[in-house]
Design a protein around this motif. Structure first.
Motif, PDB file in Angstrom:
ATOM      1  N   ASP A  77       0.796  -1.238   0.000  1.00 17.70           N
ATOM      2  CA  ASP A  77       0.000   0.000   0.000  1.00 17.70           C
ATOM      3  C   ASP A  77       0.824   1.283   0.000  1.00 17.70           C
ATOM      4  OD1 ASP A  77      -0.869  -0.425   3.540  1.00 17.70           O
ATOM      5  OD2 ASP A  77       1.035   0.001   2.558  1.00 17.70           O
ATOM      6  N   SER A  78       2.126   1.221  -0.362  1.00 21.30           N
ATOM      7  CA  SER A  78       2.955   2.424  -0.251  1.00 21.30           C
ATOM      8  C   SER A  78       3.157   3.170  -1.559  1.00 21.30           C
ATOM      9  CB  SER A  78       4.336   2.057   0.321  1.00 21.30           C
ATOM     10  OG  SER A  78       4.220   1.570   1.639  1.00 21.30           O
ATOM     11  N   GLN A 152      12.093   7.234  -0.213  1.00 19.06           N
ATOM     12  CA  GLN A 152      11.193   8.244   0.355  1.00 19.06           C
ATOM     13  C   GLN A 152      10.241   7.602   1.365  1.00 19.06           C
ATOM     14  OE1 GLN A 152       8.564  10.226  -2.481  1.00 19.06           O
ATOM     15  NE2 GLN A 152       9.178  12.212  -1.658  1.00 19.06           N
ATOM     16  N   ASN A 153       9.914   6.333   1.148  1.00 18.74           N
ATOM     17  CA  ASN A 153       9.048   5.602   2.075  1.00 18.74           C
ATOM     18  C   ASN A 153       9.826   4.970   3.222  1.00 18.74           C
ATOM     19  OD1 ASN A 153       5.977   5.160   1.272  1.00 18.74           O
ATOM     20  ND2 ASN A 153       7.140   5.435  -0.618  1.00 18.74           N
ATOM     21  N   PHE A 188      15.858  -8.924   0.693  1.00 16.71           N
ATOM     22  CA  PHE A 188      16.752  -8.437   1.744  1.00 16.71           C
ATOM     23  C   PHE A 188      16.472  -6.983   2.120  1.00 16.71           C
ATOM     24  CE2 PHE A 188      19.310 -12.117   0.521  1.00 16.71           C
ATOM     25  CZ  PHE A 188      19.695 -12.580   1.765  1.00 16.71           C
ATOM     26  N   ALA A 189      15.387  -6.433   1.621  1.00 24.18           N
ATOM     27  CA  ALA A 189      15.064  -5.034   1.922  1.00 24.18           C
ATOM     28  C   ALA A 189      14.871  -4.843   3.429  1.00 24.18           C
ATOM     29  CB  ALA A 189      13.797  -4.620   1.172  1.00 24.18           C
ATOM     30  N   ARG A 190      15.164  -3.642   3.905  1.00 21.96           N
ATOM     31  CA  ARG A 190      14.927  -3.326   5.320  1.00 21.96           C
ATOM     32  C   ARG A 190      14.657  -1.838   5.449  1.00 21.96           C
ATOM     33  NH1 ARG A 190      18.674  -0.387   7.849  1.00 21.96           N
ATOM     34  NH2 ARG A 190      20.878  -0.502   7.270  1.00 21.96           N
ATOM     35  N   ARG A 191      14.135  -1.478   6.605  1.00 28.21           N
ATOM     36  CA  ARG A 191      13.875  -0.069   6.874  1.00 28.21           C
ATOM     37  C   ARG A 191      15.191   0.700   6.967  1.00 28.21           C
ATOM     38  NH1 ARG A 191       8.737   1.117   8.114  1.00 28.21           N
ATOM     39  NH2 ARG A 191       7.343  -0.557   8.790  1.00 28.21           N
ATOM     40  N   LEU A 317      20.438  13.623   1.786  1.00 27.08           N
ATOM     41  CA  LEU A 317      20.997  12.760   0.738  1.00 27.08           C
ATOM     42  C   LEU A 317      19.922  12.365  -0.258  1.00 27.08           C
ATOM     43  CD1 LEU A 317      23.220  11.030  -0.531  1.00 27.08           C
ATOM     44  CD2 LEU A 317      22.669   9.234   1.137  1.00 27.08           C
ATOM     45  N   LEU A 318      18.738  12.043   0.238  1.00 31.34           N
ATOM     46  CA  LEU A 318      17.641  11.666  -0.652  1.00 31.34           C
ATOM     47  C   LEU A 318      17.307  12.795  -1.614  1.00 31.34           C
ATOM     48  CD1 LEU A 318      15.414   9.677  -1.484  1.00 31.34           C
ATOM     49  CD2 LEU A 318      13.982  10.647   0.337  1.00 31.34           C
TER      50      LEU A 318
END
Length: 334
Positions: A77-78, A152-153, A188-191, A317-318
């Protein structure tokens, strides 16, 4: 889809989506980590995330489970899925027979109604180029937008490479097309900015190719925490591939053949050095500029060097990634 059988495993629904309590899927336990399956009469893409069954007990296992659940929710839902090249996640399951979590994705609208496997960018890079410069720049632009939106999320991808950029044929035998890429491979994604007590899963593989996309600090058993800069570096490698229309392994194999070497363990650490070296006989950055222009070359150099002009890895940085990568690629017109 022959030699498959029906199995039932628990599926975890994500908030806001109604799922039955079981996943009915035709699964070949010997197949690869990515496959097309049948879910309640609907074709879906299943991506497997392997885990070490000896380590998932107790607190560590609960945190890994929570991370998979968070990935599924984030990919549910992002994003505006009709605009960004990211697949929507329906939920996830666990298959204890193969020590895998299974992320289940809806197929995009352009996908065939037949069980046709998607084709990766890496697959296409191994074939002669048939796409215009304009099409390749649009591909780079869409991937940059996807990475920006993921960051960004508040997430890091950690697997940006050619085999995780997918294209879904509209039918069996349909003409090859790169207009609608889908960024996959979130296992392997993470916050971003996760607490230090979160589990740090090792992305260790003996295969050379995946490591060719990884920043030197993220190779093998890294001692530094993964950041946005590492995703940007991997994207820089993909940009080089799109410009030259060759895989990074092919590019390096050609380089080392000229020096009568093989691309091995030590050579993986020299990828950035080779690509940025202006004195090499290949002069890869000059070649990138020749093929796709100075703006594109500048974007590649920023991603590979990490010279974004800011300290730290937070929101500044973003925004510099947007200013120095996303926005310039948007201005590339042919």
């Amino acid at each position: 889809m022959s030699n498959l059988y029906i199995r039932r495993v628990l599926i975890k629904p994500v908030e806001g989506v109604s799922l039955p309590s079981v996943l009915l899927a035709s699964v070949d336990p010997k197949s690869t980590h990515r496959r097309i399956e049948d879910y309640e009469g609907e074709l879906v893409l299943v991506e497997a995330k392997w885990y070490d069954s000896k380590l998932v007990r107790g607190v560590f296992g609960k945190k890994i489970y929570k991370r998979v659940e968070d990935i599924a929710r984030m990919l549910h839902d992002s994003f505006p899925y009709d605009e960004l090249p990211v697949l929507q996640c329906k939920g996830f399951a666990e298959d204890p027979r193969t020590d895998e979590y299974l992320l289940i994705f809806s197929l995009p609208p352009e996908a065939s109604m037949d069980p046709v496997m998607p084709v990766s960018l890496l697959d296409y890079l191994r074939q002669p180029a048939v796409w215009s410069l304009s099409a390749r720049i649009r591909l780079a632009r869409r991937l940059a937008n996807a990475i920006y939106s993921i960051h960004q999320n508040g997430w890091l991808h950690k697997g940006i490479r050619g085999d995780n950029v997918l294209f879904f044929p509209s039918s069996i035998g349909a003409p090859r097309c790169i207009e609608k890429p889908r960024l996959a491979g979130f296992d392997f994604a993470r916050r971003d900015g996760a607490w230090e007590d979160e589990p740090s899963e090792k992305m260790v593989t003996m295969a050379i190719e995946p490591n060719l996309y990884r920043h030197l600090d993220a190779l093998r058993d890294p001692t530094t925490r993964f950041t946005k800069l590492h995703d940007y570096y991997s994207f820089g490698i993909v940009l080089v591939e799109i410009a030259k229309w060759h895989s990074i392994r092919h590019i390096l194999r050609y380089h080392y053949k000229s020096e009568f070497k093989e691309c091995g363990e030590e050579e993986m650490k020299k990828v950035r050095e080779i690509l940025l070296d202006p004195d090499s006989k290949d002069n890869h950055m000059a070649d990138v500029a020749f093929r796709v222009g100075d703006i594109y070359r500048n974007v590649v150099e920023v991603c590979l060097t990490g010279n974004f002009g800011v300290q730290g890895t937070g929101d500044e940085l973003l925004e510099e990634f947007k200013r120095r990568v996303v926005d310039p690629l948007a201005k590339c017109c042919v």
